[in-house]
Scaffold this motif. Sequence first.
Motif, PDB file in Angstrom:
ATOM      1  N   PRO A 145     -20.164  21.158  27.997  1.00 11.95           N
ATOM      2  CA  PRO A 145     -20.692  20.220  26.997  1.00 11.95           C
ATOM      3  C   PRO A 145     -19.582  19.604  26.153  1.00 11.95           C
ATOM      4  O   PRO A 145     -18.572  20.252  25.854  1.00 11.95           O
ATOM      5  N   GLN A 146     -19.798  18.343  25.776  1.00 10.74           N
ATOM      6  CA  GLN A 146     -18.864  17.613  24.937  1.00 10.74           C
ATOM      7  C   GLN A 146     -19.606  17.065  23.724  1.00 10.74           C
ATOM      8  O   GLN A 146     -20.833  16.903  23.740  1.00 10.74           O
ATOM      9  N   LEU A 147     -18.859  16.760  22.666  1.00 10.02           N
ATOM     10  CA  LEU A 147     -19.457  16.231  21.448  1.00 10.02           C
ATOM     11  C   LEU A 147     -20.090  14.876  21.719  1.00 10.02           C
ATOM     12  O   LEU A 147     -19.428  13.955  22.204  1.00 10.02           O
ATOM     13  N   ALA A 148     -21.383  14.750  21.404  1.00 12.78           N
ATOM     14  CA  ALA A 148     -22.107  13.489  21.612  1.00 12.78           C
ATOM     15  C   ALA A 148     -22.166  12.675  20.330  1.00 12.78           C
ATOM     16  O   ALA A 148     -21.967  11.456  20.334  1.00 12.78           O
ATOM     17  N   VAL A 183     -14.537  23.434  23.180  1.00 15.32           N
ATOM     18  CA  VAL A 183     -14.573  22.062  22.690  1.00 15.32           C
ATOM     19  C   VAL A 183     -14.557  22.101  21.172  1.00 15.32           C
ATOM     20  O   VAL A 183     -15.079  23.031  20.550  1.00 15.32           O
ATOM     21  N   GLU A 184     -13.940  21.090  20.565  1.00 21.38           N
ATOM     22  CA  GLU A 184     -13.753  21.081  19.120  1.00 21.38           C
ATOM     23  C   GLU A 184     -15.060  20.824  18.376  1.00 21.38           C
ATOM     24  O   GLU A 184     -15.875  19.990  18.776  1.00 21.38           O
ATOM     25  N   ILE A 185     -15.255  21.586  17.290  1.00 22.35           N
ATOM     26  CA  ILE A 185     -16.325  21.346  16.327  1.00 22.35           C
ATOM     27  C   ILE A 185     -15.667  20.769  15.078  1.00 22.35           C
ATOM     28  O   ILE A 185     -14.965  21.487  14.368  1.00 22.35           O
ATOM     29  N   PRO A 186     -15.848  19.499  14.781  1.00 21.60           N
ATOM     30  CA  PRO A 186     -15.209  18.929  13.590  1.00 21.60           C
ATOM     31  C   PRO A 186     -15.611  19.683  12.325  1.00 21.60           C
ATOM     32  O   PRO A 186     -16.787  19.882  12.048  1.00 21.60           O
ATOM     33  N   GLY A 187     -14.623  20.155  11.583  1.00 20.73           N
ATOM     34  CA  GLY A 187     -14.893  20.893  10.354  1.00 20.73           C
ATOM     35  C   GLY A 187     -15.249  22.340  10.549  1.00 20.73           C
ATOM     36  O   GLY A 187     -15.451  23.068   9.578  1.00 20.73           O
ATOM     37  N   GLY A 188     -15.328  22.808  11.797  1.00 17.22           N
ATOM     38  CA  GLY A 188     -15.673  24.198  12.068  1.00 17.22           C
ATOM     39  C   GLY A 188     -17.154  24.470  11.914  1.00 17.22           C
ATOM     40  O   GLY A 188     -17.882  23.699  11.281  1.00 17.22           O
TER      41      GLY A 188
END
Length: 434
Positions: A80-83, A404-409
């Motif tokens: 999965p990627q950030l949508a 995958v990165e979570i912006p802001g954690g």
Amino acid sequence: MNTRNWILALSGATMLAACAEKDVILPGQREDLRAEDTVADVVNERRAISVPAQTRNSSWTHRIGTQAFRVSNASLSTFPQLAWSAGIGEGNSRKNRMSADPVAADGLIYTIDSQAKLQATASNGGVVWTRDLTPPRDDSEDALGGGLAYGSGKLFVATGFGSMVALNPKTGAVLWEQELGGIGSGSPTVFGDLVYIVSGDDNGWALEVETGRIAWQLSSVPNVNNIMSAAAPALNDRFAIFPFGSGELQATFRNGGFRVWDAGISGERPGRARSKIGDISGDPVIEGSKVYAANHSGRIVALNIESGERLWTATEGALGPVWPVGGSVFMVNDRNKLLRLDSKDGSVIWSVDLPKFVESRPTRQAALYAHYGPILAGGRLVVASSDGLLRIFDPASGAQVHAVEIPGGAASSPIVMNGTLYVVGGKGNLHAFR
């Protein structure tokens, strides 16, 4: 020499003779009276596991402790990627923290920010409605804790201001509100015609779904050594299992509230100050005839749901609910390790280190990263972390297969609806991954 002096002299000689005797060293292995955890010595084992087929679920209405509401293996893409990301209000700060996991139903995702702002967000990231749950005479910056659940066509919110609120999930209109007499720091569970909640860490409530009237309540021993936990009662057709800050579990008949059994989770990791906190931070989780629950200070237990009999105890704490599936129990423990335990006896099958200290310098090793989950989705284990990564693991071996990165954690456990994974970020955003 008088009699008294003779006695003193004889006593002194006896003591000197005793001191002169050589200590007898008993043979055999020396065992610590308080066995330390042994995860560091675990040899990881790849063991096959059978997981349920993926389900394209259209809702995620509760925390995962109640088996009837737990999605066993939600559909999710392999990588999965950030949508998209959408703002939901205020994020974490030194004074205010987010504690509520999101819930989702009928195409909407419901969230609470760190200052009691409730929001419904559409599956494309659009804001549908918002509502401030701060009472007129209070300040939103005084909000502390809270939790969400969806059931019987209503959205239920336990607020950090000591109340339970039922709302219309389509419009956000308040249907009723009930004062709980203590901070509603836990998450509610809706089952049948009642909604269940723990408030103030020592009071359990059952409220009528339609009116909010109190059906019955129970209490535990107050304990000040608690954490701000969103733990929720777990239910099946017969029983309601309440977790309390004292480390006590109480099982009642779910309709009348008659107490069936009590069980305590005690024990700690030696040498760790936070081990003095005995709060049940790992919600009770029901699977079949077993209940799993863990405290903050290094213990997890498996209990028989009918009698409360302890089946096994393992020296692992948990800061969130465990995930039982396929004869295993998956958890993030109190030492920031992702573990797979054997559900038969609690033995560790494999252990994977997750990031621990925010600062690696010895003088700054105080703040810890938070890890939320795991959940099982797409046939893999998913953990969302405050260090800014969504990590995905193979349940058989524990090997990390994607990140995958979570912006802001992350600031909440992940949930999945219609093939999309949602997680609340620490800066006051809702993130969607597909």
